[in-house]
Motif scaffolding. Structure first.
Motif, mmCIF file in Angstrom:
data_model
loop_
_atom_site.group_PDB
_atom_site.id
_atom_site.type_symbol
_atom_site.label_atom_id
_atom_site.label_comp_id
_atom_site.label_asym_id
_atom_site.label_seq_id
_atom_site.Cartn_x
_atom_site.Cartn_y
_atom_site.Cartn_z
ATOM 1 N N ILE A 81 0.834 -1.210 0.000
ATOM 2 C CA ILE A 81 0.000 0.000 0.000
ATOM 3 C C ILE A 81 0.866 1.257 0.000
ATOM 4 C CG2 ILE A 81 -1.598 1.353 1.416
ATOM 5 C CD1 ILE A 81 -2.876 -1.338 2.229
ATOM 6 N N ALA A 82 1.942 1.254 0.801
ATOM 7 C CA ALA A 82 2.831 2.419 0.837
ATOM 8 C C ALA A 82 3.493 2.655 -0.516
ATOM 9 C CB ALA A 82 3.890 2.230 1.923
ATOM 10 N N ILE A 83 3.843 1.579 -1.210
ATOM 11 C CA ILE A 83 4.415 1.709 -2.557
ATOM 12 C C ILE A 83 3.373 2.266 -3.521
ATOM 13 C CG2 ILE A 83 5.299 0.414 -4.544
ATOM 14 C CD1 ILE A 83 6.577 -1.523 -2.439
ATOM 15 N N ALA A 84 2.155 1.718 -3.466
ATOM 16 C CA ALA A 84 1.096 2.173 -4.370
ATOM 17 C C ALA A 84 0.790 3.653 -4.171
ATOM 18 C CB ALA A 84 -0.159 1.329 -4.156
ATOM 19 N N GLU A 85 0.771 4.105 -2.925
ATOM 20 C CA GLU A 85 0.507 5.517 -2.656
ATOM 21 C C GLU A 85 1.578 6.404 -3.282
ATOM 22 O OE1 GLU A 85 -1.837 4.982 1.621
ATOM 23 O OE2 GLU A 85 0.326 5.359 1.586
ATOM 24 N N ARG A 86 2.826 5.983 -3.198
ATOM 25 C CA ARG A 86 3.911 6.760 -3.798
ATOM 26 C C ARG A 86 3.828 6.717 -5.322
ATOM 27 N NH1 ARG A 86 5.113 5.415 1.109
ATOM 28 N NH2 ARG A 86 6.857 6.274 2.311
#
Length: 311
Positions: free
Chosen positions: A152-157
Motif C-alpha cells: 500500500i505504501a508503494i502504491a501511494e507513492r
C-alpha cells in the motif's frame, strides 16, 4: 518475583542486549547455553528471516513467546508455535514506509538508468554525439504482488508519480483503490514493472517462476523488496542473460548474503544488499515494538503486534 528469562537468537541482535537487560534476565544463543539454561527460557528474541529449528523449540519447554525483532517472521513455524500455545509477535509495519521508499528508488534507478549512467560517465563513455534514452515512470504500469502495509505504501507513492497500478494477492482486500488482477500471471502480463512485496512462506516459495518472468517479458522490470525465496533466482538470471526479461532491481536474495560472483556477468540489474528497511528510524521503531510486545506479554495484556492469524 523472578524476572523473565530471554534467549536472544542471532549475533546481529547483540545491540539489543543492554536494552533487554533493564527488565529481563538475558542469555545469548551464540554463547552456547546448556540444557538447563534453555529449559528455563520464557521468551525467545529472534530475527524472523532465520529458520527456527524445532529442536531449539523442543529444548525450551517453558517458552511462551517468540518475539521477532524484525517485521518478517517467515523463519518461524507458526503452526507448531500455535499448537504449543506459544504466542508469536513481530515488528509490525515498523519499516513499511522505508521499504516503500527503497522500492521506488530501485524502480527509478533502473528505469532512469541512474546506476548505469553513473558507471557510464565514470568510465568515460559520455560523449557529445551519444545520449542514452531512458523510460518514463508516469506511463509505466506497476503491478504489486502483495498489498499489505508495504504494498500500500508503494502504491501511494506510485500514484503520485501517475503510474497506473494493479495488484494481486491470494485474498481480496476490501477498500483498496486499485484493481486486483485475476491471477499472478495476468498481473505480470499486464505490467511494465512487477514489484514483489508479499510475505514469504513455504507455500509461495519460487512463486515468481520462469513462466511469470516470461509473462513480464523482454521489456519488463522485476523488483523484489520482500524475500529472495519468492523468486526463482536461477530462472531470473537465465532470463536476464537471454534477454527474455528487460531488467531486475533486487534487494533480497536466496540465500543471503548472495555470492557476488553469481551476478558478475548478469546484465540490466540493480542490486542492493537487503537494505530496504534498514534505516536508523525503522530499527528504533522495531526496538520499541519489541519492548512493547514483551511488556504486554509478561503483564498478561494483548500483544501490540501479534503475527496475523491468517499468516
Amino acid at each position: 518475583m523472578a524476572r523473565p528469562l530471554l534467549l536472544v537468537g542471532q549475533p546481529l541482535l547483540a545491540p539489543l542486549l543492554p536494552l533487554l537487560r533493564v527488565d529481563h534476565d538475558v542469555i545469548a544463543l551464540w554463547d552456547g547455553p546448556g540444557p538447563d539454561a534453555l529449559a528455563a527460557v520464557d521468551a525467545l528474541i529472534w530475527a524472523g528471516e532465520f529458520p527456527l529449528e524445532r529442536a531449539l523449540m523442543d529444548a525450551m519447554p517453558r517458552l511462551t513467546l517468540i518475539a521477532c525483532f524484525t517485521v518478517g517472521y517467515d523463519g518461524v513455524d507458526l503452526a507448531l508455535a500455535r499448537a504449543r500455545g506459544i504466542a508469536v509477535a513481530h515488528g509490525g509495519a515498523a519499516n513499511a514506509e522505508d521499504v516503500a521508499d527503497h522500492a521506488i528508488g530501485l524502480m527509478i534507478a533502473h528505469q532512469r538508468w541512474i546506476v548505469g549512467g553513473d558507471r557510464h560517465l565514470r568510465g568515460g563513455g559520455w560523449t557529445i554525439e551519444a545520449k542514452t534514452r531512458t523510460r518514463s515512470m508516469a506511463s509505466a504500469r506497476l503491478g504489486i504482488v502483495g498489498m499489505g502495509a508495504i504494498g500500500i505504501a508503494i502504491a501511494e507513492r506510485a500514484a503520485v508519480m501517475k503510474m497506473p497500478i494493479g495488484w494481486w494477492g491470494p485474498r481480496e482486500k476490501p477498500g483498496l483503490h486499485w484493481p486486483r488482477a485475476e491471477s499472478l500471471a495476468a498481473l505480470a502480463r499486464d505490467s511494465d514493472i512487477l514489484l514483489v512485496a508479499c510475505r514469504a512462506n513455504e507455500a509461495n516459495r519460487g512463486m515468481i517462476s520462469a513462466a511469470i518472468i516470461d509473462a513480464l517479458g523482454p521489456d519488463g522490470l522485476l523488483v523484489n523488496v520482500a524475500r529472495g525465496q519468492l523468486v526463482d533466482e536461477a530462472a531470473l538470471i537465465d532470463a536476464l542473460k537471454a534477454g527474455r526479461l528487460g531488467g531486475a532491481a533486487i534487494d533480497v536474495f536466496d540465500p543471503e548474503p548472495t555470492d557476488p560472483a553469481r551476478w558478475a556477468d548478469v546484465p540490466n540489474c540493480v542490486l542492493t544488499p537487503h537494505t530496504g528497511g534498514a534505516t536508523e528510524e525503522a530499527v528504533g521503531r522495531m526496538a520499541a515494538m519489541l519492548q512493547a510486545n514483551l511488556q504486554a506479554h509478561f503483564s498478561g495484556a494483548p500483544l501490540p503486534s501479534p503475527v496475523p492469524e491468517l499468516a
